[in-house]
Design a protein around this motif. Structure first.
Motif, short mmCIF file in Angstrom:
data_model
loop_
_atom_site.label_atom_id
_atom_site.label_comp_id
_atom_site.label_asym_id
_atom_site.label_seq_id
_atom_site.Cartn_x
_atom_site.Cartn_y
_atom_site.Cartn_z
N GLU A 187 7.57 7.74 5.99
CA GLU A 187 8.73 7.05 6.53
C GLU A 187 8.31 5.70 7.14
O GLU A 187 8.96 4.68 6.91
N ASP A 188 7.25 5.72 7.92
CA ASP A 188 6.78 4.48 8.57
C ASP A 188 6.01 3.58 7.62
O ASP A 188 5.94 2.36 7.84
N CYS A 189 5.43 4.16 6.60
CA CYS A 189 4.62 3.39 5.65
C CYS A 189 5.03 3.78 4.23
O CYS A 189 4.39 4.61 3.59
N PRO A 190 6.09 3.17 3.71
CA PRO A 190 6.58 3.52 2.38
C PRO A 190 5.55 3.22 1.28
O PRO A 190 4.70 2.35 1.42
N LYS A 191 5.68 3.96 0.21
CA LYS A 191 4.79 3.82 -0.94
C LYS A 191 4.68 2.37 -1.39
O LYS A 191 3.58 1.87 -1.64
N ASP A 192 5.79 1.69 -1.51
CA ASP A 192 5.77 0.32 -2.03
C ASP A 192 5.00 -0.64 -1.12
O ASP A 192 4.40 -1.60 -1.60
N ARG A 193 4.98 -0.37 0.18
CA ARG A 193 4.18 -1.20 1.08
C ARG A 193 2.69 -0.99 0.81
O ARG A 193 1.93 -1.94 0.75
N LEU A 194 2.28 0.27 0.63
CA LEU A 194 0.87 0.54 0.31
C LEU A 194 0.47 -0.11 -1.02
O LEU A 194 -0.62 -0.66 -1.14
N ILE A 195 1.37 -0.03 -2.00
CA ILE A 195 1.07 -0.63 -3.31
C ILE A 195 0.90 -2.13 -3.16
O ILE A 195 -0.04 -2.72 -3.72
N LYS A 196 1.78 -2.77 -2.40
CA LYS A 196 1.68 -4.22 -2.18
C LYS A 196 0.38 -4.56 -1.47
O LYS A 196 -0.31 -5.52 -1.83
N MET A 197 0.03 -3.79 -0.46
CA MET A 197 -1.21 -4.05 0.28
C MET A 197 -2.42 -3.89 -0.64
O MET A 197 -3.36 -4.69 -0.59
N MET A 198 -2.39 -2.87 -1.49
CA MET A 198 -3.49 -2.67 -2.45
C MET A 198 -3.55 -3.84 -3.43
O MET A 198 -4.62 -4.38 -3.70
N SER A 199 -2.41 -4.22 -3.94
CA SER A 199 -2.34 -5.31 -4.90
C SER A 199 -2.90 -6.61 -4.31
O SER A 199 -3.64 -7.35 -4.99
N ASP A 200 -2.58 -6.88 -3.06
CA ASP A 200 -3.09 -8.09 -2.40
C ASP A 200 -4.62 -8.08 -2.30
O ASP A 200 -5.25 -9.14 -2.28
N GLN A 201 -5.21 -6.90 -2.25
CA GLN A 201 -6.66 -6.80 -2.12
C GLN A 201 -7.41 -7.20 -3.40
O GLN A 201 -8.55 -7.62 -3.33
N PHE A 202 -6.75 -7.10 -4.54
CA PHE A 202 -7.41 -7.51 -5.78
C PHE A 202 -7.83 -8.97 -5.72
O PHE A 202 -8.95 -9.32 -6.08
N ASP A 203 -6.93 -9.82 -5.22
CA ASP A 203 -7.24 -11.24 -5.12
C ASP A 203 -8.29 -11.54 -4.06
O ASP A 203 -8.98 -12.54 -4.14
N LYS A 204 -8.38 -10.67 -3.05
CA LYS A 204 -9.37 -10.89 -1.99
C LYS A 204 -10.77 -10.47 -2.42
O LYS A 204 -11.74 -10.87 -1.81
N GLY A 205 -10.86 -9.65 -3.46
CA GLY A 205 -12.14 -9.34 -4.07
C GLY A 205 -12.96 -8.20 -3.49
O GLY A 205 -14.13 -8.05 -3.83
N ASP A 206 -12.39 -7.37 -2.63
CA ASP A 206 -13.16 -6.26 -2.06
C ASP A 206 -12.73 -4.95 -2.70
O ASP A 206 -11.67 -4.40 -2.38
N PRO A 207 -13.54 -4.40 -3.60
CA PRO A 207 -13.15 -3.17 -4.28
C PRO A 207 -13.04 -1.96 -3.34
O PRO A 207 -12.31 -1.02 -3.64
N ILE A 208 -13.71 -2.01 -2.19
CA ILE A 208 -13.60 -0.90 -1.24
C ILE A 208 -12.18 -0.86 -0.67
O ILE A 208 -11.59 0.21 -0.53
N ASN A 209 -11.62 -2.01 -0.34
CA ASN A 209 -10.24 -2.04 0.17
C ASN A 209 -9.27 -1.54 -0.89
O ASN A 209 -8.36 -0.77 -0.59
N VAL A 210 -9.45 -1.97 -2.12
CA VAL A 210 -8.58 -1.51 -3.22
C VAL A 210 -8.68 0.01 -3.33
O VAL A 210 -7.66 0.70 -3.41
N ALA A 211 -9.89 0.52 -3.30
CA ALA A 211 -10.10 1.96 -3.44
C ALA A 211 -9.47 2.74 -2.28
O ALA A 211 -8.90 3.81 -2.48
N ASN A 212 -9.57 2.20 -1.07
CA ASN A 212 -8.98 2.90 0.07
C ASN A 212 -7.46 2.98 -0.05
O ASN A 212 -6.86 4.03 0.24
N PHE A 213 -6.82 1.90 -0.47
CA PHE A 213 -5.37 1.97 -0.67
C PHE A 213 -5.02 2.92 -1.81
O PHE A 213 -4.05 3.68 -1.72
#
Length: 122
Positions: free
Chosen positions: A37-63
């Protein structure tokens, strides 16, 4: 080293790096990803997607792990666009990217209550 041993060693090292990054973020006050409820799926997906451009595969994997642990996939909901994936912490309305021409506004802005995210999300 055999292929299986190499694969398993890499997975173990990667999982350890993921745990270290999660611990660091918890110390910084991050959390709440398990509450749908506080953290909808689409917010997590967006946060993960933003990490691709930042270049840290650990962040992508955590999301990706967060989505996986919640039993959710990586595709946006049919009625959701990436720009709508952030909810205002004050009024829960959708936050939108600020107008780049207005340098007074931070990267994310709530048009409902005026909350201005002090730094780029996540």
């Amino acid at each position: 080293m055999e292929s299986k041993e190499f694969d398993e060693s890499c997975v173990d090292q990667f999982a350890s790096a993921m745990k270290r990054k999660l611990a660091k973020k918890r110390e910084e006050g991050r959390g709440g990803w398990s509450n749908k409820e506080d953290c909808p799926k689409d917010r997590l997906i967006k946060m993960m997607s933003d990490q691709f451009d930042k270049g840290d595969p650990i962040n992508v994997a955590n999301f990706a792990m967060m989505l996986w642990a919640r039993g959710e996939g990586t595709a946006y909901s049919k009625d959701q666009s990436p720009e709508q994936a952030y909810a205002c912490p004050e009024c829960r309305s959708d936050m939108t990217p600020s107008d780049e021409a207005d340098r007074e506004l931070k990267p994310w802005y709530c048009h409902e209550c005026g909350f201005n995210e002090p730094e780029a999300l996540p």
